[in-house]
Design a protein around this motif. Structure first.
Motif, PDB file in Angstrom:
ATOM      1  N   SER A 198       0.838  -1.198   0.000  1.00  0.00           N
ATOM      2  CA  SER A 198       0.000   0.000   0.000  1.00  0.00           C
ATOM      3  C   SER A 198       0.872   1.246   0.000  1.00  0.00           C
ATOM      4  CB  SER A 198      -0.890  -0.012   1.239  1.00  0.00           C
ATOM      5  OG  SER A 198      -1.299   1.288   1.591  1.00  0.00           O
ATOM      6  N   SER A 199       0.593   2.169  -0.913  1.00  0.00           N
ATOM      7  CA  SER A 199       1.417   3.383  -0.995  1.00  0.00           C
ATOM      8  C   SER A 199       1.358   4.191   0.297  1.00  0.00           C
ATOM      9  CB  SER A 199       0.992   4.238  -2.185  1.00  0.00           C
ATOM     10  OG  SER A 199      -0.356   4.641  -2.057  1.00  0.00           O
ATOM     11  N   GLY A 200       0.179   4.283   0.909  1.00  0.00           N
ATOM     12  CA  GLY A 200       0.079   5.021   2.166  1.00  0.00           C
ATOM     13  C   GLY A 200       0.908   4.391   3.266  1.00  0.00           C
ATOM     14  N   SER A 201       0.893   3.062   3.340  1.00  0.00           N
ATOM     15  CA  SER A 201       1.708   2.361   4.335  1.00  0.00           C
ATOM     16  C   SER A 201       3.186   2.526   4.044  1.00  0.00           C
ATOM     17  CB  SER A 201       1.354   0.872   4.370  1.00  0.00           C
ATOM     18  OG  SER A 201       0.041   0.699   4.854  1.00  0.00           O
ATOM     19  N   LEU A 202       3.572   2.420   2.768  1.00  0.00           N
ATOM     20  CA  LEU A 202       4.983   2.560   2.405  1.00  0.00           C
ATOM     21  C   LEU A 202       5.524   3.934   2.768  1.00  0.00           C
ATOM     22  CD1 LEU A 202       4.982   0.713  -1.015  1.00  0.00           C
ATOM     23  CD2 LEU A 202       6.259   0.027   1.032  1.00  0.00           C
ATOM     24  N   VAL A 203       4.769   4.986   2.470  1.00  0.00           N
ATOM     25  CA  VAL A 203       5.226   6.343   2.801  1.00  0.00           C
ATOM     26  C   VAL A 203       5.435   6.484   4.297  1.00  0.00           C
ATOM     27  CG1 VAL A 203       4.547   8.774   2.844  1.00  0.00           C
ATOM     28  CG2 VAL A 203       4.260   7.444   0.747  1.00  0.00           C
ATOM     29  N   GLY A 204       4.467   6.051   5.091  1.00  0.00           N
ATOM     30  CA  GLY A 204       4.593   6.167   6.546  1.00  0.00           C
ATOM     31  C   GLY A 204       5.732   5.350   7.106  1.00  0.00           C
ATOM     32  N   LEU A 205       5.879   4.110   6.628  1.00  0.00           N
ATOM     33  CA  LEU A 205       6.953   3.244   7.133  1.00  0.00           C
ATOM     34  C   LEU A 205       8.325   3.732   6.701  1.00  0.00           C
ATOM     35  CD1 LEU A 205       5.243  -0.199   6.562  1.00  0.00           C
ATOM     36  CD2 LEU A 205       5.747   0.882   8.774  1.00  0.00           C
ATOM     37  N   LEU A 206       8.459   4.187   5.460  1.00  0.00           N
ATOM     38  CA  LEU A 206       9.757   4.697   5.001  1.00  0.00           C
ATOM     39  C   LEU A 206      10.159   5.944   5.784  1.00  0.00           C
ATOM     40  CD1 LEU A 206       9.425   4.053   1.177  1.00  0.00           C
ATOM     41  CD2 LEU A 206      10.877   2.828   2.810  1.00  0.00           C
ATOM     42  N   TYR A 207       9.179   6.780   6.129  1.00  0.00           N
ATOM     43  CA  TYR A 207       9.475   7.940   6.956  1.00  0.00           C
ATOM     44  C   TYR A 207       9.973   7.512   8.334  1.00  0.00           C
ATOM     45  CZ  TYR A 207       9.138  12.446   9.207  1.00  0.00           C
ATOM     46  OH  TYR A 207       9.439  13.591   9.885  1.00  0.00           O
ATOM     47  N   LEU A 208       9.303   6.516   8.923  1.00  0.00           N
ATOM     48  CA  LEU A 208       9.745   6.006  10.230  1.00  0.00           C
ATOM     49  C   LEU A 208      11.168   5.466  10.153  1.00  0.00           C
ATOM     50  CD1 LEU A 208       6.694   4.013  11.622  1.00  0.00           C
ATOM     51  CD2 LEU A 208       7.666   6.118  12.552  1.00  0.00           C
ATOM     52  N   LEU A 209      11.465   4.690   9.109  1.00  0.00           N
ATOM     53  CA  LEU A 209      12.806   4.117   8.958  1.00  0.00           C
ATOM     54  C   LEU A 209      13.844   5.214   8.764  1.00  0.00           C
ATOM     55  CD1 LEU A 209      12.064   1.000   6.736  1.00  0.00           C
ATOM     56  CD2 LEU A 209      12.527   1.061   9.198  1.00  0.00           C
ATOM     57  N   MET A 210      13.519   6.233   7.978  1.00  0.00           N
ATOM     58  CA  MET A 210      14.444   7.335   7.771  1.00  0.00           C
ATOM     59  C   MET A 210      14.687   8.087   9.080  1.00  0.00           C
ATOM     60  SD  MET A 210      14.009  10.752   5.450  1.00  0.00           S
ATOM     61  CE  MET A 210      12.747  11.334   6.579  1.00  0.00           C
ATOM     62  N   ASP A 211      13.617   8.316   9.828  1.00  0.00           N
ATOM     63  CA  ASP A 211      13.725   9.019  11.101  1.00  0.00           C
ATOM     64  C   ASP A 211      14.621   8.242  12.074  1.00  0.00           C
ATOM     65  OD1 ASP A 211      12.955  11.250  12.719  1.00  0.00           O
ATOM     66  OD2 ASP A 211      11.660   9.911  13.856  1.00  0.00           O
ATOM     67  N   GLU A 212      14.464   6.912  12.113  1.00  0.00           N
ATOM     68  CA  GLU A 212      15.300   6.075  12.970  1.00  0.00           C
ATOM     69  C   GLU A 212      16.757   6.109  12.523  1.00  0.00           C
ATOM     70  OE1 GLU A 212      14.653   4.211  15.857  1.00  0.00           O
ATOM     71  OE2 GLU A 212      12.887   5.495  15.783  1.00  0.00           O
ATOM     72  N   ALA A 213      16.984   6.143  11.219  1.00  0.00           N
ATOM     73  CA  ALA A 213      18.352   6.114  10.673  1.00  0.00           C
ATOM     74  C   ALA A 213      19.137   7.386  11.005  1.00  0.00           C
ATOM     75  CB  ALA A 213      18.311   5.903   9.165  1.00  0.00           C
ATOM     76  N   ILE A 214      18.448   8.520  11.106  1.00  0.00           N
ATOM     77  CA  ILE A 214      19.177   9.769  11.362  1.00  0.00           C
ATOM     78  C   ILE A 214      19.254  10.120  12.839  1.00  0.00           C
ATOM     79  CG2 ILE A 214      18.728  10.700   9.070  1.00  0.00           C
ATOM     80  CD1 ILE A 214      16.520  12.418  10.278  1.00  0.00           C
TER      81      ILE A 214
END
Length: 155
Positions: free
Chosen positions: A138-154
């Motif tokens: 799901s595009s909505g799920s992907l956007v939210g999860l990728l944001y979470l992963l990016m936030d964790e990475a930085i």
């Protein structure tokens, strides 16, 4: 190069989607009616608990006839903020009530029985592999999860 819009008419409309024909003209002068799908605003909730797990739903989508993990999401209703819609959708779809300071305040039984087959807390460390294996589509799920992963990475 910019396309020009000469008009628009609705072909079909309902609570979730509007299908329109838009009279467009390309820079080379070609002109025709272009189909445009306009969706209502959608709120997606990425709820993370203190164990670094994200709340997800395993559900079937009949359109693609596939099962995949999704974040809670739904339409923003008239007079509702996206934040209010996200909190409402989390409660309706999972039975969990997100809190303003803590990720979760308490849980209850879901009130919407048609949303998912199961609801689980997924460790964020597993999300990238789930995306790679196409268990999240799901595009909505992907956007939210990728944001979470990016936030964790930085962090």
């Amino acid at each position: 190069m910019e396309w020009k819009t000469h008009g628009e008419r609705q072909v079909y409309t309902n609570k979730w989607v509007n299908l329109c024909l838009v009279d467009v003209q390309q820079p080379d002068g070609r002109r025709w009616e272009y189909h445009v799908v306009r969706l209502r605003h959608l709120a997606v909730a990425a709820v993370v608990n203190d164990r670094q797990e994200v709340l997800m739903m395993w559900r079937h989508r009949f359109i693609t006839d596939s099962w995949a993990w999704e974040l809670p999401m739904g339409l923003v209703e008239d007079g509702e903020t996206p934040e209010e819609a996200a909190a409402r959708e989390v409660l309706e779809e999972t039975g969990w009530r997100p809190g303003p300071i803590k990720p979760l305040i308490y849980a209850g039984p879901p009130t919407e029985k048609n949303e998912s087959d199961r609801i689980e807390w997924i460790p964020l460390s597993e999300v990238r592999g789930m995306i790679d294996r196409r268990e999240v589509v799901s595009s909505g799920s992907l956007v939210g999860l990728l944001y979470l992963l990016m936030d964790e990475a930085i962090r």
